[in-house]
Design a protein around this motif. Structure first.
Motif, short mmCIF file in Angstrom:
data_model
loop_
_atom_site.label_atom_id
_atom_site.label_comp_id
_atom_site.label_asym_id
_atom_site.label_seq_id
_atom_site.Cartn_x
_atom_site.Cartn_y
_atom_site.Cartn_z
N ARG A 160 -18.58 24.00 -20.22
CA ARG A 160 -18.27 25.42 -20.43
C ARG A 160 -16.95 25.60 -21.18
O ARG A 160 -16.68 26.66 -21.71
N LYS A 161 -16.12 24.53 -21.18
CA LYS A 161 -14.84 24.64 -21.87
C LYS A 161 -15.06 24.73 -23.37
O LYS A 161 -16.06 24.22 -23.90
N LYS A 162 -14.10 25.31 -24.04
CA LYS A 162 -14.14 25.31 -25.50
C LYS A 162 -13.91 23.88 -25.97
O LYS A 162 -13.22 23.12 -25.31
N VAL A 163 -14.49 23.53 -27.12
CA VAL A 163 -14.24 22.19 -27.65
C VAL A 163 -13.47 22.30 -28.96
O VAL A 163 -13.79 23.13 -29.80
N LEU A 164 -12.43 21.51 -29.08
CA LEU A 164 -11.74 21.40 -30.37
C LEU A 164 -12.01 20.00 -30.91
O LEU A 164 -11.65 19.00 -30.27
N ASN A 165 -12.68 19.94 -32.05
CA ASN A 165 -12.95 18.64 -32.68
C ASN A 165 -11.85 18.31 -33.68
O ASN A 165 -11.47 19.17 -34.49
N ILE A 166 -11.37 17.08 -33.60
CA ILE A 166 -10.33 16.65 -34.55
C ILE A 166 -10.76 15.33 -35.20
O ILE A 166 -11.17 14.40 -34.51
N GLY A 167 -10.63 15.28 -36.52
CA GLY A 167 -10.79 14.01 -37.23
C GLY A 167 -9.39 13.48 -37.48
O GLY A 167 -8.55 14.20 -38.04
N ILE A 168 -9.12 12.29 -36.99
CA ILE A 168 -7.77 11.73 -37.18
C ILE A 168 -7.87 10.44 -37.99
O ILE A 168 -8.62 9.54 -37.64
N THR A 220 -5.45 23.93 -21.74
CA THR A 220 -6.02 23.73 -20.40
C THR A 220 -7.53 23.98 -20.40
O THR A 220 -8.29 23.25 -19.76
N ASN A 221 -7.95 24.99 -21.15
CA ASN A 221 -9.39 25.30 -21.14
C ASN A 221 -10.12 24.80 -22.37
O ASN A 221 -11.13 25.35 -22.78
N THR A 222 -9.55 23.78 -22.97
CA THR A 222 -10.17 23.22 -24.17
C THR A 222 -10.37 21.72 -23.99
O THR A 222 -9.49 21.02 -23.48
N THR A 223 -11.53 21.25 -24.40
CA THR A 223 -11.74 19.81 -24.45
C THR A 223 -11.34 19.36 -25.85
O THR A 223 -11.93 19.82 -26.84
N VAL A 224 -10.32 18.53 -25.91
CA VAL A 224 -9.87 18.06 -27.23
C VAL A 224 -10.54 16.72 -27.49
O VAL A 224 -10.32 15.73 -26.81
N ARG A 225 -11.38 16.75 -28.51
CA ARG A 225 -12.26 15.63 -28.81
C ARG A 225 -11.88 15.07 -30.17
O ARG A 225 -11.66 15.85 -31.10
N ALA A 226 -11.80 13.77 -30.28
CA ALA A 226 -11.40 13.23 -31.59
C ALA A 226 -12.17 12.00 -31.99
O ALA A 226 -12.53 11.18 -31.13
N VAL A 227 -12.41 11.88 -33.27
CA VAL A 227 -12.82 10.59 -33.82
C VAL A 227 -11.60 10.03 -34.51
O VAL A 227 -10.97 10.70 -35.33
N LEU A 228 -11.26 8.82 -34.11
CA LEU A 228 -10.08 8.16 -34.62
C LEU A 228 -10.50 7.19 -35.70
O LEU A 228 -11.12 6.16 -35.42
#
Ligand SMILES: Nc1ncnc2c1ncn2[C@@H]1O[C@H](COP(=O)(O)OP(=O)(O)OP(=O)(O)O)[C@@H](O)[C@H]1O
Ligand SMILES: [Mg+2]
Length: 379
Positions: free
Chosen positions: A22-30, A131-139
């Motif tokens: 249910r959390k917001k997701v922030l996708n990051i390409g690093i 706090t309410n965001t899932t920070v997701r990354a491909v490294l």
């Protein structure tokens, strides 16, 4: 009773998973590079910093900066007042030759790299509460690091990013350009040149070659040649690197390329075209040998399609004349070759990592998360 406890634990885990969903997701390409770290995020943030971390040397410098850690260009600029680190070298985390993860060197190196990743996350989230965001990354990491040193990269991201997947840089570049098949990517970075052939699946060991003569090596050769030819001039590797980035070429151009270097304190012009061309050429033999090997060991029926589609990426791909030099070589050694440069050499890796991050289904991230918690339990 034991059954009840297990059921309860499973329910808690399922509830947690549902809450996470249910959390917001922030996708990051690093793109975690030797010389630059680049991020591309789905909130629109796109930026980069030179891969430097500096810690104030003493109380005066701490007072001057008003901070305990300085990054990127600021760190380079104020390097005299800082203990300055560049966490990656030759495609791997720099921690001496110590293979043991329990040593202080390893822990310190991981901690410095982690500080850098934390800062990249701050840039990505623009300092907002997550706090309410899932920070997701491909490294995206140099192919060598992503194969040999994957655990190290996961250790670096642990506790900073909620979910993380490691992928090789050239694969990220290919994914970002939607070149899933029939392409040979050459990512020319600072620490490594990574070559990778794409044929419709995630590339395996046999599909990738890493060479250690990349941009840093060009700088070193250029610096050594200048020292030899102009012993009276005074300069640093950093100065010649900057000059290289503005002038790099390997064509047989006739006009001179001049750099102003101090001689006994007086700025003096030097024609360095010969030295610059020679330094830039120094990385070509290994690149073309890598191309030859990846093509020669490929299914003969598909070799032509690879030759058609050689893609140059990374900062080093901007050397003027490199594309033609590689095509000429391929013509001679392989009969034919067509080379293209990516439009955004700086962002190609991070863009692809972001696309990969978005495209991975939730179930995949769930698996990654449970693997990560097992790793933590195993220490
Ligand atoms: N215009 C240019 N011509 C030649 N080389 C350049 C140019 N611009 C940048 N470079 C070089 O490209 C390298 C940096 O490229 P990039 O940012 O792709 O590397 P990186 O990802 O940090 O390194 P790696 O992939 O090895 O970890 C440096 O060596 C830099 O000096
Ligand atoms: Mg790179």
């Amino acid at each position: 009773m034991a059954n009840e406890t297990a059921k309860e634990a499973a329910k808690i885990a399922a509830d947690k998973k549902a809450a996470d969903r249910r959390k917001k997701v922030l996708n990051i390409g690093i793109d975690l590079g030797t010389s630059r770290c680049v991020i591309a995020c789905d909130n629109g943030v796109r930026t980069f910093i030179p891969s430097y971390v500096g810690f104030p040397k003493d109380a005066v410098s701490r007072k001057m900066f008003g901070r305990d850690v300085i990054f990127g260009d600021d760190a380079i600029k104020h390097r005299m007042a800082l203990n300055l680190y560049r966490p990656f070298d030759k495609g791997q985390l720099k921690h001496g030759d110590v293979p043991d993860a329990n040593t202080k060197e390893y822990k310190d190196a991981v901690s410095i790299a982690k500080t850098l990743v934390k800062y990249l996350k701050e840039l990505a989230t623009e300092g907002k509460d997550t706090t309410n965001t899932t920070v997701r990354a491909v490294l995206g990491a140099p192919a060598l690091a992503s194969r040999v040193n994957k655990k190290t990269l996961l250790d670096i991201a642990d506790g900073v990013l909620d979910d993380v997947m490691v992928a090789s840089e050239p694969f990220c570049v290919a994914y970002g350009l939607k070149l899933y098949t029939a392409a040979l990517i050459i990512d020319i970075g600072a620490g490594t040149v990574d070559l990778c052939r794409m044929h419709g699946i995630i590339p395996t060991e046999e599909d990738q070659i890493t060479t250690l003569n990349a941009g840093d090596y060009v700088d070193k050769v250029f610096f050594d040649l200048l020292k030899k030819d102009f012993p009276e001039a005074n300069f640093t590797v950093n100065m010649v690197k900057k000059f290289k980035e503005e002038n790099a070429f390997i064509t047989n151009q006739s006009e001179g390329v001049f750099i102003e270097l101090p001689v006994k304190g007086k700025p003096t012009k030097h024609d360095v075209s010969k030295e610059l061309r020679q330094a830039c050429r120094a990385i070509v033999p290994e690149i073309v040998e890598g191309i030859r090997r990846l093509i020669a060991t490929f299914d003969p029926e598909f070799q032509d399609s690879l030759k058609e589609n050689v893609i140059l990426a990374g900062g080093g791909s901007q050397i003027i004349g490199l594309k033609k030099e590689i095509e000429d070589y391929m013509k001679e050694a392989l009969g034919y070759g067509r080379v293209t440069k990516v439009e955004e050499p700086l962002y190609a890796g991070a863009n692809g990592a972001l696309m990969l991050c978005r495209d991975m289904p939730d179930e995949y991230w769930d698996q990654i998360r449970s693997k990560a918690s097992e790793r933590r339990k195993d220490g």
